[in-house]
Design an enzyme around this catalytic site. Structure first.
Site, mmCIF file in Angstrom:
data_model
loop_
_atom_site.group_PDB
_atom_site.id
_atom_site.type_symbol
_atom_site.label_atom_id
_atom_site.label_comp_id
_atom_site.label_asym_id
_atom_site.label_seq_id
_atom_site.Cartn_x
_atom_site.Cartn_y
_atom_site.Cartn_z
ATOM 1 N N SER A 178 41.001 26.362 33.210
ATOM 2 C CA SER A 178 39.414 26.081 33.166
ATOM 3 C C SER A 178 39.217 25.778 31.839
ATOM 4 O O SER A 178 40.049 26.063 30.982
ATOM 5 C CB SER A 178 38.611 27.325 33.502
ATOM 6 O OG SER A 178 37.388 27.008 32.978
ATOM 7 N N TYR A 220 36.029 36.155 32.722
ATOM 8 C CA TYR A 220 36.699 34.927 33.449
ATOM 9 C C TYR A 220 37.134 34.081 32.268
ATOM 10 O O TYR A 220 38.458 33.621 32.618
ATOM 11 C CB TYR A 220 35.307 34.134 34.095
ATOM 12 C CG TYR A 220 36.016 32.836 34.696
ATOM 13 C CD1 TYR A 220 36.491 32.870 35.895
ATOM 14 C CD2 TYR A 220 35.782 31.630 34.008
ATOM 15 C CE1 TYR A 220 36.877 31.686 36.373
ATOM 16 C CE2 TYR A 220 35.995 30.421 34.578
ATOM 17 C CZ TYR A 220 36.686 30.368 35.859
ATOM 18 O OH TYR A 220 37.210 29.291 36.393
ATOM 19 N N LYS A 263 41.526 33.189 32.020
ATOM 20 C CA LYS A 263 41.861 31.668 32.148
ATOM 21 C C LYS A 263 42.804 31.447 30.695
ATOM 22 O O LYS A 263 43.600 30.574 30.532
ATOM 23 C CB LYS A 263 40.896 30.688 32.335
ATOM 24 C CG LYS A 263 40.100 30.694 33.704
ATOM 25 C CD LYS A 263 40.983 30.485 34.679
ATOM 26 C CE LYS A 263 40.486 30.369 36.002
ATOM 27 N NZ LYS A 263 41.207 29.931 36.951
HETATM 28 P P1 NAP Z 1 35.806 28.297 45.055
HETATM 29 O O1 NAP Z 1 34.726 27.304 45.374
HETATM 30 O O2 NAP Z 1 35.224 29.828 45.048
HETATM 31 O O3 NAP Z 1 37.059 28.461 46.330
HETATM 32 C C1 NAP Z 1 37.856 29.540 45.593
HETATM 33 C C2 NAP Z 1 38.991 29.676 46.939
HETATM 34 O O4 NAP Z 1 39.769 30.604 46.770
HETATM 35 C C3 NAP Z 1 37.968 30.269 48.154
HETATM 36 O O5 NAP Z 1 38.694 29.885 49.368
HETATM 37 C C4 NAP Z 1 38.323 31.567 48.186
HETATM 38 O O6 NAP Z 1 38.358 32.440 49.183
HETATM 39 C C5 NAP Z 1 39.861 31.651 47.624
HETATM 40 N N1 NAP Z 1 40.048 32.994 46.929
HETATM 41 C C6 NAP Z 1 39.308 33.634 45.935
HETATM 42 N N2 NAP Z 1 39.925 34.675 45.899
HETATM 43 C C7 NAP Z 1 40.767 35.006 46.606
HETATM 44 C C8 NAP Z 1 41.592 35.813 47.098
HETATM 45 N N3 NAP Z 1 41.649 37.160 46.388
HETATM 46 N N4 NAP Z 1 42.806 35.798 47.864
HETATM 47 C C9 NAP Z 1 42.658 34.589 48.481
HETATM 48 N N5 NAP Z 1 41.944 33.778 48.132
HETATM 49 C C10 NAP Z 1 41.109 33.805 47.386
HETATM 50 O O7 NAP Z 1 36.368 28.005 43.698
HETATM 51 P P2 NAP Z 1 36.499 26.642 43.173
HETATM 52 O O8 NAP Z 1 35.764 25.916 42.175
HETATM 53 O O9 NAP Z 1 37.355 25.514 44.005
HETATM 54 O O10 NAP Z 1 37.941 27.045 41.902
HETATM 55 C C11 NAP Z 1 39.030 26.820 42.276
HETATM 56 C C12 NAP Z 1 39.818 26.720 40.908
HETATM 57 O O11 NAP Z 1 39.218 25.794 39.996
HETATM 58 C C13 NAP Z 1 39.725 28.180 40.376
HETATM 59 O O12 NAP Z 1 40.739 28.811 39.772
HETATM 60 C C14 NAP Z 1 38.620 28.352 39.444
HETATM 61 O O13 NAP Z 1 38.801 29.044 38.344
HETATM 62 C C15 NAP Z 1 38.900 26.874 38.702
HETATM 63 N N6 NAP Z 1 37.782 26.144 38.073
HETATM 64 C C16 NAP Z 1 36.569 26.124 38.871
HETATM 65 C C17 NAP Z 1 35.605 25.360 38.312
HETATM 66 C C18 NAP Z 1 34.333 25.243 38.979
HETATM 67 O O14 NAP Z 1 33.272 24.884 38.119
HETATM 68 N N7 NAP Z 1 34.188 25.274 40.245
HETATM 69 C C19 NAP Z 1 35.752 25.101 36.742
HETATM 70 C C20 NAP Z 1 36.852 25.205 36.221
HETATM 71 C C21 NAP Z 1 37.920 25.888 36.789
HETATM 72 P P3 NAP Z 1 36.939 33.202 49.611
HETATM 73 O O15 NAP Z 1 35.657 32.168 49.602
HETATM 74 O O16 NAP Z 1 37.349 33.370 51.123
HETATM 75 O O17 NAP Z 1 36.946 34.316 48.814
#
Ligand code: NAP
Length: 269
Positions: free
Chosen positions: A161, A174, A178
């Protein structure tokens, strides 16, 4: 740009929603075979259905209903769904310990439990580090040991991130996970490089996935972040997926240990 991912077997964590889901869709479209790991079975079912369904346009051309029923979609050869909580070490070992040969890995699953620093709880700290960091180590060990045993080259992309290197209010735990992930990426690159396994991170700004919406839907709060981003906008899932696919592919064959910003210039400020 041809990325040469066809036929490669790729494991993607957090495949059910957001960036992970978009990554699986792009990899499948590129001809890769994907082990899609996530926590909610319904997300995996709908993902497999979506990826393997004929498009509505094709159905109309064929005069068929765009309806796909089990068991055909659950046996899709391109996607292997695995439902497991990656925060549970034993369950993860059981689910992925004998996953078979994997060429490429995307450590994408993470959680964002936001709390003001003075209210951070032990539960939030432990759970966050279990999912965001410890699971990356565990899954990467499983994949890297397999690659080394087979004597083949591989690539790992850790989804980090912009918050790994900049402070964001209420994100102390968080951001810490990261920041640790960025350093883990570098040490993994150091130790796995001699085995021809590259390890890189992508560092997105806010993306309006379920995680992004939970944190940044309030327009006033979003503005405080947008004001720190020179391009003045948040990223789309595709921006992050493109960076992930590039780092997985041989097109980035001389890049390892890097943290690739996908943050509209946030780090430049
Ligand atoms: P998201 O929309 O919350 O999706 C995350 C996915 O990971 C969901 O399918 C979730 O399943 C799964 N997951 C979470 N905990 C888990 C566990 N313990 N075991 C197995 N699966 C799990 O998140 P996203 O925004 O796509 O984020 C993806 C990555 O990008 C992450 O590493 C996040 O930190 C990073 N990121 C995101 C943003 C942002 O603004 N969105 C910005 C910077 C970095 P469930 O929903 O069923 O728990």
């Amino acid at each position: 740009m041809e990325l040469g991912l066809a036929g490669r077997r790729v494991l993607v964590t957090g495949a059910g929603k957001g960036i992970g889901r978009g990554t699986v869709q792009a990899l499948h479209a590129a001809g890769a075979r994907v082990v899609a790991v996530s926590r909610t079975q319904a997300d995996l079912d709908s993902l497999v259905r979506e990826v393997t369904s004929p498009s509505p346009q094709l159905c109309r051309l064929l005069g068929a209903e765009p309806l796909v029923t089990a068991p055909w979609y659950t046996q899709c050869p391109g996607i292997e769904p695995v439902c497991v909580d990656l925060g549970d070490w034993e369950a993860t070992e059981q689910a992925l310990g004998s996953v078979g040969p994997v060429d490429l890995l995307v450590n994408n699953a993470a959680i964002a439990l936001l709390q003001p620093f003075l209210e951070v709880t032990k539960e939030a700290f432990d759970r966050s580090f279990e999912v965001n960091l410890r699971a990356v180590i565990q899954v990467s060990q499983i994949v890297a040991r397999g690659l080394i045993a087979r004597g083949v080259q591989g690539a790992i992309v850790n989804v980090s991130s912009q918050g790994s290197q900049r402070a964001v209010t209420d994100h102390s735990v968080y951001c810490s996970t990261k920041g640790a992930l960025d350093m883990l990426t570098k040490v993994m690159a150091l130790e796995l490089g001699p085995h021809k396994i590259r390890v890189n991170a992508v560092n997105p700004t806010v993306v309006m996935t379920p995680m992004g919406q939970a944190a940044w839907s309030d327009p006033h709060k979003a503005k405080t972040m947008l004001d720190r981003i020179p391009l003045g906008k948040f990223a789309e899932v595709e921006h992050v997926v493109d960076a992930i696919l590039f780092l997985l592919s041989d097109r980035s064959g001389m890049t390892t240990g890097s943290t690739m910003p996908v943050e509209g210039g946030f780090w430049a400020c």
